[in-house]
Design a protein around this motif. Structure first.
Motif, mmCIF file in Angstrom:
data_model
loop_
_atom_site.group_PDB
_atom_site.id
_atom_site.type_symbol
_atom_site.label_atom_id
_atom_site.label_comp_id
_atom_site.label_asym_id
_atom_site.label_seq_id
_atom_site.Cartn_x
_atom_site.Cartn_y
_atom_site.Cartn_z
ATOM 1 N N GLN A 108 0.829 -1.202 0.000
ATOM 2 C CA GLN A 108 0.000 0.000 0.000
ATOM 3 C C GLN A 108 0.865 1.255 0.000
ATOM 4 O O GLN A 108 1.952 1.275 0.572
ATOM 5 C CB GLN A 108 -0.910 0.015 1.216
ATOM 6 C CG GLN A 108 -1.918 -1.107 1.216
ATOM 7 C CD GLN A 108 -2.770 -1.090 2.465
ATOM 8 O OE1 GLN A 108 -2.370 -0.602 3.511
ATOM 9 N NE2 GLN A 108 -3.969 -1.622 2.347
ATOM 10 N N MET A 109 0.328 2.299 -0.615
ATOM 11 C CA MET A 109 0.982 3.605 -0.642
ATOM 12 C C MET A 109 -0.053 4.656 -0.291
ATOM 13 O O MET A 109 -1.133 4.666 -0.878
ATOM 14 C CB MET A 109 1.518 3.881 -2.043
ATOM 15 C CG MET A 109 2.147 5.260 -2.184
ATOM 16 S SD MET A 109 2.060 5.836 -3.894
ATOM 17 C CE MET A 109 1.356 7.444 -3.648
ATOM 18 N N PRO A 110 0.230 5.528 0.663
ATOM 19 C CA PRO A 110 -0.714 6.619 0.929
ATOM 20 C C PRO A 110 -0.661 7.620 -0.214
ATOM 21 O O PRO A 110 0.397 8.101 -0.588
ATOM 22 C CB PRO A 110 -0.195 7.224 2.230
ATOM 23 C CG PRO A 110 1.261 6.898 2.238
ATOM 24 C CD PRO A 110 1.403 5.590 1.520
ATOM 25 N N LEU A 111 -1.813 7.892 -0.802
ATOM 26 C CA LEU A 111 -1.881 8.805 -1.930
ATOM 27 C C LEU A 111 -2.441 10.135 -1.459
ATOM 28 O O LEU A 111 -3.567 10.202 -0.955
ATOM 29 C CB LEU A 111 -2.782 8.221 -3.028
ATOM 30 C CG LEU A 111 -3.058 9.130 -4.227
ATOM 31 C CD1 LEU A 111 -1.763 9.503 -4.943
ATOM 32 C CD2 LEU A 111 -4.024 8.457 -5.187
ATOM 33 N N TYR A 112 -1.645 11.181 -1.602
ATOM 34 C CA TYR A 112 -2.090 12.537 -1.283
ATOM 35 C C TYR A 112 -1.543 13.466 -2.347
ATOM 36 O O TYR A 112 -0.332 13.468 -2.625
ATOM 37 C CB TYR A 112 -1.591 12.995 0.087
ATOM 38 C CG TYR A 112 -1.920 14.447 0.368
ATOM 39 C CD1 TYR A 112 -3.174 14.811 0.837
ATOM 40 C CD2 TYR A 112 -0.986 15.453 0.134
ATOM 41 C CE1 TYR A 112 -3.490 16.145 1.073
ATOM 42 C CE2 TYR A 112 -1.296 16.785 0.369
ATOM 43 C CZ TYR A 112 -2.547 17.116 0.835
ATOM 44 O OH TYR A 112 -2.867 18.428 1.058
ATOM 45 N N ALA A 113 -2.419 14.244 -2.945
ATOM 46 C CA ALA A 113 -2.001 15.249 -3.911
ATOM 47 C C ALA A 113 -2.729 16.543 -3.594
ATOM 48 O O ALA A 113 -3.958 16.565 -3.466
ATOM 49 C CB ALA A 113 -2.321 14.796 -5.332
ATOM 50 N N SER A 114 -1.965 17.607 -3.472
ATOM 51 C CA SER A 114 -2.545 18.934 -3.279
ATOM 52 C C SER A 114 -2.965 19.454 -4.652
ATOM 53 O O SER A 114 -2.231 19.332 -5.629
ATOM 54 C CB SER A 114 -1.502 19.854 -2.646
ATOM 55 O OG SER A 114 -2.036 21.140 -2.480
ATOM 56 N N LEU A 115 -4.162 20.013 -4.720
ATOM 57 C CA LEU A 115 -4.722 20.482 -5.984
ATOM 58 C C LEU A 115 -5.126 21.946 -5.905
ATOM 59 O O LEU A 115 -5.399 22.456 -4.816
ATOM 60 C CB LEU A 115 -5.965 19.642 -6.348
ATOM 61 C CG LEU A 115 -5.772 18.142 -6.442
ATOM 62 C CD1 LEU A 115 -7.119 17.439 -6.568
ATOM 63 C CD2 LEU A 115 -4.872 17.802 -7.611
ATOM 64 N N TYR A 116 -5.225 22.588 -7.050
ATOM 65 C CA TYR A 116 -5.777 23.935 -7.176
ATOM 66 C C TYR A 116 -5.085 24.943 -6.256
ATOM 67 O O TYR A 116 -5.730 25.711 -5.556
ATOM 68 C CB TYR A 116 -7.286 23.924 -6.940
ATOM 69 C CG TYR A 116 -8.006 22.843 -7.700
ATOM 70 C CD1 TYR A 116 -8.006 22.837 -9.089
ATOM 71 C CD2 TYR A 116 -8.645 21.813 -7.032
ATOM 72 C CE1 TYR A 116 -8.646 21.837 -9.797
ATOM 73 C CE2 TYR A 116 -9.291 20.797 -7.727
ATOM 74 C CZ TYR A 116 -9.282 20.824 -9.115
ATOM 75 O OH TYR A 116 -9.915 19.821 -9.813
ATOM 76 N N GLY A 117 -3.745 24.907 -6.230
ATOM 77 C CA GLY A 117 -2.991 25.854 -5.415
ATOM 78 C C GLY A 117 -3.258 25.710 -3.929
ATOM 79 O O GLY A 117 -3.249 26.694 -3.191
ATOM 80 N N GLY A 118 -3.490 24.475 -3.449
ATOM 81 C CA GLY A 118 -3.731 24.226 -2.046
ATOM 82 C C GLY A 118 -5.188 24.355 -1.620
ATOM 83 O O GLY A 118 -5.531 24.144 -0.465
ATOM 84 N N LYS A 119 -6.070 24.674 -2.539
ATOM 85 C CA LYS A 119 -7.496 24.839 -2.199
ATOM 86 C C LYS A 119 -8.287 23.523 -2.321
ATOM 87 O O LYS A 119 -9.465 23.485 -2.016
ATOM 88 C CB LYS A 119 -8.112 25.919 -3.059
ATOM 89 C CG LYS A 119 -7.509 27.281 -2.795
ATOM 90 C CD LYS A 119 -8.293 28.376 -3.455
ATOM 91 C CE LYS A 119 -7.727 29.738 -3.317
ATOM 92 N NZ LYS A 119 -6.986 30.109 -2.189
ATOM 93 N N GLY A 120 -7.639 22.478 -2.768
ATOM 94 C CA GLY A 120 -8.272 21.174 -2.889
ATOM 95 C C GLY A 120 -7.230 20.079 -2.726
ATOM 96 O O GLY A 120 -6.028 20.355 -2.731
ATOM 97 N N SER A 121 -7.672 18.849 -2.564
ATOM 98 C CA SER A 121 -6.742 17.737 -2.440
ATOM 99 C C SER A 121 -7.423 16.437 -2.812
ATOM 100 O O SER A 121 -8.651 16.344 -2.843
ATOM 101 C CB SER A 121 -6.179 17.658 -1.012
ATOM 102 O OG SER A 121 -7.218 17.524 -0.074
ATOM 103 N N LEU A 122 -6.603 15.454 -3.101
ATOM 104 C CA LEU A 122 -7.068 14.113 -3.383
ATOM 105 C C LEU A 122 -6.289 13.192 -2.458
ATOM 106 O O LEU A 122 -5.071 13.305 -2.360
ATOM 107 C CB LEU A 122 -6.781 13.760 -4.853
ATOM 108 C CG LEU A 122 -7.135 12.333 -5.242
ATOM 109 C CD1 LEU A 122 -8.203 12.365 -6.325
ATOM 110 C CD2 LEU A 122 -5.922 11.610 -5.722
ATOM 111 N N LEU A 123 -6.991 12.319 -1.738
ATOM 112 C CA LEU A 123 -6.288 11.364 -0.894
ATOM 113 C C LEU A 123 -7.002 10.036 -0.901
ATOM 114 O O LEU A 123 -8.205 9.950 -1.063
ATOM 115 C CB LEU A 123 -6.104 11.879 0.536
ATOM 116 C CG LEU A 123 -7.322 12.076 1.396
ATOM 117 C CD1 LEU A 123 -7.163 11.256 2.661
ATOM 118 C CD2 LEU A 123 -7.434 13.535 1.755
#
Length: 184
Positions: A168-183
């Motif tokens: 497993q890998m923890p998936l985190y991506a910051s989106l839209y200049g820090g105003k959104g994220s995907l995890l």
């Protein structure tokens, strides 16, 4: 318990871009733990010594935002995990944290996972962005993972981490200049 750990934190009762994020840390053989917490596109670093029982508690000051309170418990029984909480000083959220130790490296290869993977992420009505998104993951022989995401609205994102013993890998991506994220 020495090693590199990575994971996610989120408040299931108050899920938001501010109350969820990515955690990474390195535990040294002498009991020192260093790492970072990333939420809303902002990384905050920390360093402290663990208590004899594997615990730590510290306040992380953030620029132009409320400070975070980080509590940690390194599992000393061999489960290769760090658990704890991330909260803010205004008590607006209390997120549960779970991180797993990286299991692979030069001497213990990730042969069962090594390769390139591609997947589609279907959009659901009411979720943003609408439509299909997709991603690719490149898993290296030493267990390092690099994920490239392409959201249906044209937003690209990159995330990287290490595989746990269970792949497993923890998936985190910051989106839209820090105003959104995907995890995940």
């Amino acid at each position: 318990v020495a090693g590199v750990y990575s994971g996610l934190f989120l408040d299931t009762n108050n899920l938001s871009n501010e109350s969820a994020g990515y955690f990474s840390a390195t535990v040294a053989a002498n009991g020192m733990i260093t790492g970072q917490v990333k939420a809303a596109g902002v990384s905050t670093s920390f360093a402290t010594n663990l208590y004899v029982d594997g615990s730590a508690a510290l306040m992380l000051k953030r620029r132009n935002r409320s400070s975070l309170v980080l509590t940690l418990q390194v599992d000393l029984s061999g489960l290769e995990t760090i658990t704890g909480t991330v909260s803010d000083t205004h008590n607006s959220f209390n997120a549960q944290l779970t991180a797993y130790r990286a299991a692979f490296g030069a001497s213990h290869r990730a042969t069962n996972y090594d390769g390139i993977y591609t997947w589609a992420m279907p959009g659901a009505p009411g979720n943003v962005p609408a439509g299909y998104s997709f991603g690719t993951a490149n898993v290296g022989a030493a267990g390092a993972v690099r994920v490239s995401l392409f959201l249906s609205d044209g937003t690209p994102a990159i995330a990287s981490s290490m595989l746990s013993a269970t792949g497993q890998m923890p998936l985190y991506a910051s989106l839209y200049g820090g105003k959104g994220s995907l995890l995940s």
